[in-house]
Each structure stands twice: as C-alpha cells, then as structure tokens.
Design a protein around this motif. Sequence first.
Motif, short mmCIF file in Angstrom:
data_model
loop_
_atom_site.label_atom_id
_atom_site.label_comp_id
_atom_site.label_asym_id
_atom_site.label_seq_id
_atom_site.Cartn_x
_atom_site.Cartn_y
_atom_site.Cartn_z
N GLY A 16 10.53 -41.87 30.97
CA GLY A 16 10.55 -40.67 31.70
C GLY A 16 10.78 -40.92 33.19
O GLY A 16 11.34 -41.93 33.62
N ILE A 17 10.35 -39.94 33.93
CA ILE A 17 10.56 -39.94 35.38
C ILE A 17 9.84 -41.11 36.05
O ILE A 17 10.40 -41.77 36.93
N THR A 18 8.61 -41.37 35.63
CA THR A 18 7.85 -42.45 36.25
C THR A 18 8.56 -43.79 36.07
O THR A 18 8.69 -44.57 37.02
N GLN A 19 9.03 -44.03 34.88
CA GLN A 19 9.74 -45.28 34.59
C GLN A 19 11.02 -45.38 35.44
O GLN A 19 11.35 -46.45 35.95
N ASN A 20 11.71 -44.26 35.60
CA ASN A 20 12.93 -44.25 36.43
C ASN A 20 12.61 -44.51 37.90
O ASN A 20 13.36 -45.21 38.58
N LEU A 21 11.50 -43.95 38.39
CA LEU A 21 11.10 -44.21 39.76
C LEU A 21 10.81 -45.69 39.98
O LEU A 21 11.18 -46.27 41.00
N ILE A 22 10.16 -46.31 39.00
CA ILE A 22 9.87 -47.74 39.09
C ILE A 22 11.18 -48.53 39.11
O ILE A 22 11.35 -49.46 39.91
N ALA A 23 12.12 -48.17 38.24
CA ALA A 23 13.41 -48.87 38.19
C ALA A 23 14.18 -48.71 39.50
O ALA A 23 14.76 -49.68 40.00
N LEU A 24 14.16 -47.50 40.07
CA LEU A 24 14.82 -47.29 41.36
C LEU A 24 14.14 -48.09 42.46
O LEU A 24 14.80 -48.66 43.34
N GLY A 25 12.82 -48.16 42.41
CA GLY A 25 12.08 -48.98 43.37
C GLY A 25 12.46 -50.44 43.25
O GLY A 25 12.61 -51.15 44.26
N ASP A 26 12.63 -50.91 42.01
CA ASP A 26 13.04 -52.30 41.79
C ASP A 26 14.40 -52.58 42.42
O ASP A 26 14.61 -53.64 43.02
N LEU A 27 15.33 -51.63 42.30
CA LEU A 27 16.66 -51.80 42.91
C LEU A 27 16.55 -51.90 44.43
O LEU A 27 17.20 -52.74 45.05
N ASP A 66 10.83 -50.38 52.61
CA ASP A 66 10.26 -49.05 52.85
C ASP A 66 10.64 -48.08 51.73
O ASP A 66 9.79 -47.35 51.22
N ALA A 67 11.91 -48.09 51.34
CA ALA A 67 12.36 -47.21 50.26
C ALA A 67 11.70 -47.59 48.94
O ALA A 67 11.26 -46.72 48.18
N ALA A 68 11.59 -48.89 48.68
CA ALA A 68 10.93 -49.34 47.45
C ALA A 68 9.48 -48.90 47.43
O ALA A 68 8.99 -48.39 46.41
N GLY A 69 8.79 -49.05 48.54
CA GLY A 69 7.38 -48.65 48.62
C GLY A 69 7.19 -47.17 48.36
O GLY A 69 6.26 -46.78 47.66
N LYS A 70 8.09 -46.35 48.89
CA LYS A 70 7.99 -44.90 48.68
C LYS A 70 8.20 -44.54 47.21
O LYS A 70 7.49 -43.70 46.66
N LEU A 71 9.18 -45.19 46.58
CA LEU A 71 9.43 -44.91 45.17
C LEU A 71 8.26 -45.38 44.30
O LEU A 71 7.84 -44.67 43.38
N TYR A 72 7.73 -46.56 44.58
CA TYR A 72 6.59 -47.06 43.82
C TYR A 72 5.36 -46.17 44.03
O TYR A 72 4.60 -45.93 43.10
N GLU A 73 5.17 -45.69 45.25
CA GLU A 73 4.02 -44.82 45.52
C GLU A 73 4.15 -43.50 44.76
O GLU A 73 3.17 -43.00 44.20
N GLU A 74 5.35 -42.94 44.73
CA GLU A 74 5.56 -41.72 43.96
C GLU A 74 5.31 -41.96 42.47
O GLU A 74 4.68 -41.14 41.79
N ALA A 75 5.76 -43.09 41.98
CA ALA A 75 5.52 -43.44 40.58
C ALA A 75 4.03 -43.63 40.32
O ALA A 75 3.51 -43.23 39.28
N ARG A 76 3.33 -44.24 41.27
CA ARG A 76 1.88 -44.43 41.13
C ARG A 76 1.16 -43.09 41.05
O ARG A 76 0.31 -42.87 40.18
N GLN A 77 1.53 -42.16 41.91
CA GLN A 77 0.90 -40.84 41.90
C GLN A 77 1.15 -40.10 40.59
O GLN A 77 0.25 -39.50 40.02
N ARG A 78 2.38 -40.18 40.10
CA ARG A 78 2.72 -39.51 38.83
C ARG A 78 1.96 -40.14 37.66
O ARG A 78 1.45 -39.44 36.80
N SER A 79 1.91 -41.47 37.64
CA SER A 79 1.23 -42.14 36.53
C SER A 79 -0.27 -41.89 36.58
O SER A 79 -0.92 -41.77 35.54
N GLU A 80 -0.82 -41.79 37.78
CA GLU A 80 -2.25 -41.50 37.92
C GLU A 80 -2.55 -40.08 37.44
O GLU A 80 -3.52 -39.86 36.71
#
Length: 103
Positions: free
Chosen positions: A1-12, A20-34
């Motif tokens: 889903g979306i969380t997994q895609n956010l993590i993949a985009l953060g990895d890129l 900075d961009a990676a951190g923002k994407l990972y943080e958004e994924a963290r919030q969604r997963s939480e």
Amino acid sequence: GITQNLIALGDLQFRAEDLDAAGKLYEEARQRSEAAQEQHYLAETLLRLALVHREQKNNKEAEERFKHLTGVGFTAAIRNSSGEPVEVANSIQRQKKLCFFRD
C-alpha cells in the motif's frame, strides 16, 4: 500500500543522497504505519530514520573536518579521470575519494 510506497520512495532518495527528502518520506511512512498499527512497517521506518540521522551526522562531521583542514592551509582535491588532482573549493558531502595536501 501507500506506506510501503513511501518507504520505497524514501529509499530512492536515500540512495540519491537527498537525506532531507528521504527523512520526510520515512517520517510520513512512520506516521501512517503507527496510525494503522502496522508494526512491521513501523519498525522498518524507524530503522531507516535512524540511518538518515546517522548519515546527516556523518556529513556534518565531514564538513567540519573539511573546513578545519582547509582553514589551516591544506588544499582539498579529487583525481580526475586521467588521475590528475583537481582542487575542490566547496563542501565534501558528495566527494567519496577526497585527499588533502599542502603546497
């Protein structure tokens, strides 16, 4: 889903060294997963956020070393494709094989 895609985009972004961009994407994924109580994604995002913070700290320390060494008279250089040293006048964050020398 979306969380997994956010993590993949953060990895890129992480691989492209845009921390900075990676951190923002990972943080958004963290919030969604939480919010969704997805523990496996929460663990993944926390691990990746830790990696981003470590790299940001390493970059800051490398920048401080660069400024110190160039400030006390060293010249920073990288080698071009023919092996000749080329002076570097700015940040070393993206320089992987940097050397310092005195004239």
